[in-house]
Design a protein around this motif. Structure first.
Motif, PDB file in Angstrom:
ATOM      1  N   ALA A 129     -28.813 -36.737  69.537  1.00  0.00           N
ATOM      2  CA  ALA A 129     -28.344 -38.321  69.650  1.00  0.00           C
ATOM      3  C   ALA A 129     -29.366 -39.086  68.527  1.00  0.00           C
ATOM      4  O   ALA A 129     -28.709 -39.959  67.590  1.00  0.00           O
TER       5      ALA A 129
ATOM      6  N   ASN B   6     -21.821 -44.410  71.293  1.00  0.00           N
ATOM      7  CA  ASN B   6     -22.700 -45.676  71.770  1.00  0.00           C
ATOM      8  C   ASN B   6     -22.026 -46.438  72.796  1.00  0.00           C
ATOM      9  O   ASN B   6     -22.739 -47.336  73.168  1.00  0.00           O
TER      10      ASN B   6
ATOM     11  N   GLN C 284     -27.082 -42.193  67.747  1.00  0.00           N
ATOM     12  CA  GLN C 284     -26.261 -42.854  68.685  1.00  0.00           C
ATOM     13  C   GLN C 284     -27.150 -42.846  70.014  1.00  0.00           C
ATOM     14  O   GLN C 284     -28.139 -42.148  70.071  1.00  0.00           O
TER      15      GLN C 284
ATOM     16  N   THR D  47     -19.985 -40.738  63.780  1.00  0.00           N
ATOM     17  CA  THR D  47     -20.624 -41.932  64.323  1.00  0.00           C
ATOM     18  C   THR D  47     -19.931 -43.234  63.867  1.00  0.00           C
ATOM     19  O   THR D  47     -20.186 -44.365  64.075  1.00  0.00           O
TER      20      THR D  47
ATOM     21  N   THR E 292     -21.127 -37.390  71.002  1.00  0.00           N
ATOM     22  CA  THR E 292     -22.040 -38.676  70.787  1.00  0.00           C
ATOM     23  C   THR E 292     -21.223 -39.732  70.936  1.00  0.00           C
ATOM     24  O   THR E 292     -19.869 -39.800  70.645  1.00  0.00           O
TER      25      THR E 292
ATOM     26  N   GLU F 176     -29.728 -32.850  73.758  1.00  0.00           N
ATOM     27  CA  GLU F 176     -29.002 -33.926  73.706  1.00  0.00           C
ATOM     28  C   GLU F 176     -29.880 -35.200  72.941  1.00  0.00           C
ATOM     29  O   GLU F 176     -29.218 -35.852  72.265  1.00  0.00           O
TER      30      GLU F 176
ATOM     31  N   ALA G 189     -25.598 -38.622  73.901  1.00  0.00           N
ATOM     32  CA  ALA G 189     -24.947 -37.369  73.505  1.00  0.00           C
ATOM     33  C   ALA G 189     -24.971 -36.505  74.975  1.00  0.00           C
ATOM     34  O   ALA G 189     -25.882 -36.710  75.707  1.00  0.00           O
TER      35      ALA G 189
END
Ligand SMILES: Cc1ncc(COP(=O)(O)O)c(C=O)c1O
Length: 406
Positions: free
Chosen positions: A42, A196, A47, A170, A194, A38, A50
């Protein structure tokens, strides 16, 4: 004949797998394979969060749940995609509304998205089909106008880029990938998300990890003292959940594959570009490749074309057969549009949906004439060749096939 030996899973895949087994699935003081995978994924995508999952269908389901999709909601999806996009909507008890695709890029048409928005629309699921990013500027403009979240299904698009150099997965609220065996990188089965957004991350992880109370956006492990946990009065679950966790075995493979992601993507791009160059040079009118807008990076999950042979008396199947006779790997058909898969089409006929949810026959599911016409004509050539020699073999097979018909 010499047996083809696997080449995709050599190296750290075996090393990490062995470590998991030798350690009896215990990570000890080290991070688990899932955590490492992860973190790496990420970082590559820049990001914050994840979340690994056991498939690219589970990830779509988790993502939609985190957005709040449920009974009475609609989710816009492209008609030309895999049924799993529709299944994830159905799993939430919501209704997929189909948007048409662009005739040339084969991707969801933003103009049609806007036409299909209603008061019930809760999310837009875009799919970067065959490895090419959708027109995210136009899609986000609509999403912002109606205050709807966008989920990017990147199952077929690893490290694709648009004209603004943004990486696939993203740009919208959440990115979703599949790690099933045909994908750019794979752990046999698997998926990853993923985002934010800490709120989405926490909910996605919680739904995928059985609703454990202590799950955080960052971490899938319930890290609390044993004295607290091993207490008859300890309450574990404050949310309903699914077990969508990715096993340590799959995570070990996924981590090693992620370390080499650039190599795998580069190989597919090389193969896709070789097909593209050859078709341009051949000036054939039998195959029209998926249109790539300027400065987009196509990652060529497959090399997709419209096959124009039927109007000239050449059947789709006979072209495929001839290509294989000439040494080609094979050609994949496009899946039936989601609205024409029997499970969804029957619902439309009978006016029933999602068990206890009743939908009238006249429900606005969305007509998609372009997708329905395109679906019959699409040919996907494989791009998972091991090296230049294997790519050359595919191009030669295509050359011979075109020469035969033209
Ligand atoms: C575009 C797309 N979405 C979703 C999925 C579902 O992924 P999985 O097979 O890992 O459940 C796939 C994989 O086949 C896919 O190609």
């Amino acid at each position: 004949m010499k047996k083809k030996i696997g080449w995709r899973f050599k190296g750290n895949e075996i090393r990490y797998l062995t470590k998991v087994l030798k350690n009896d699935f215990s990570a000890g003081s080290d991070a688990s394979m899932t955590e490492k995978f992860e973190k790496k994924f990420a970082k590559i995508h820049n990001q914050k969060f994840a979340i690994a999952s056991n498939s690219g269908t589970s990830t779509l389901h988790q993502a939609l749940l985190s957005i709040g999709v449920g009974h009475g909601h609609e989710v816009i999806i492209p008609a030309l995609t895999v049924a799993m996009c529709g299944f994830a909507v159905w799993q939430c008890g919501a209704v997929p509304v189909y948007a048409d695709v662009d005739e040339y890029s084969f991707l969801i048409d933003p103009k049609d998205i806007e036409k299909k928005i209603t008061k019930k629309t809760k999310a837009i699921m875009v799919v970067h089909t065959y490895g090419l990013m959708c027109d995210m500027d136009a899609i986000l403009k609509i999403a912002d106008k109606y205050k709807i979240n966008v989920l990017e299904d990147c199952a077929q698009c690893f490290l694709g880029k648009d004209h603004k150099n943004r990486i696939s997965g993203t740009v919208g609220s959440i990115g979703s990938w599949s790690l099933e065996s045909s994908k750019h990188i794979s752990s046999g089965e698997g998926g990853i998300l993923t985002t934010n957004n800490a709120h989405f991350a926490k909910i996605m992880r919680k739904y995928g990890t059985l609703g454990f109370k202590n799950i955080t956006a960052q971490n899938g492990k319930v890290r609390i003292s044993r004295d607290k946990f091993q207490d008859p009065n300890w309450e574990r679950h404050d949310q309903f959940g699914y077990n969508y966790r990715l096993s340590e075995i799959c995570s070990a493979v996924a981590l090693a594959q992620t370390e080499k992601i650039n190599i795998f993507v580069k190989k597919r791009v090389e193969a896709g570009n070789a097909f593209l160059r050859f078709i341009k040079k051949s000036k054939t009118s039998l195959l029209i490749p998926q249109e790539i807008k300027k400065n987009y990076k196509h990652t060529f999950y497959t090399f997709a074309c419209v096959f124009n042979g039927e109007s000239r008396g050449i059947s789709w199947q006979s072209f495929r057969k001839k290509f294989i006779e000439n040494g080609g790997d094979g050609i994949y058909a496009a899946w039936k549009t989601v609205n024409n898969e029997p499970c969804f089409a029957d619902v439309r006929k009978n006016g029933l949906f999602s068990g206890n949810m009743k939908i009238s026959k006249s429900y606005g599911w969305g007509e998609t004439p372009v997708a329905i016409n395109l679906q019959k004509k699409i040919m996907q050539f494989t791009t998972n060749q091991r090296n230049k020699k294997e790519i050359k073999k595919q191009i030669l097979a295509l050359k011979k096939t075109l020469e035969f018909y033209e």
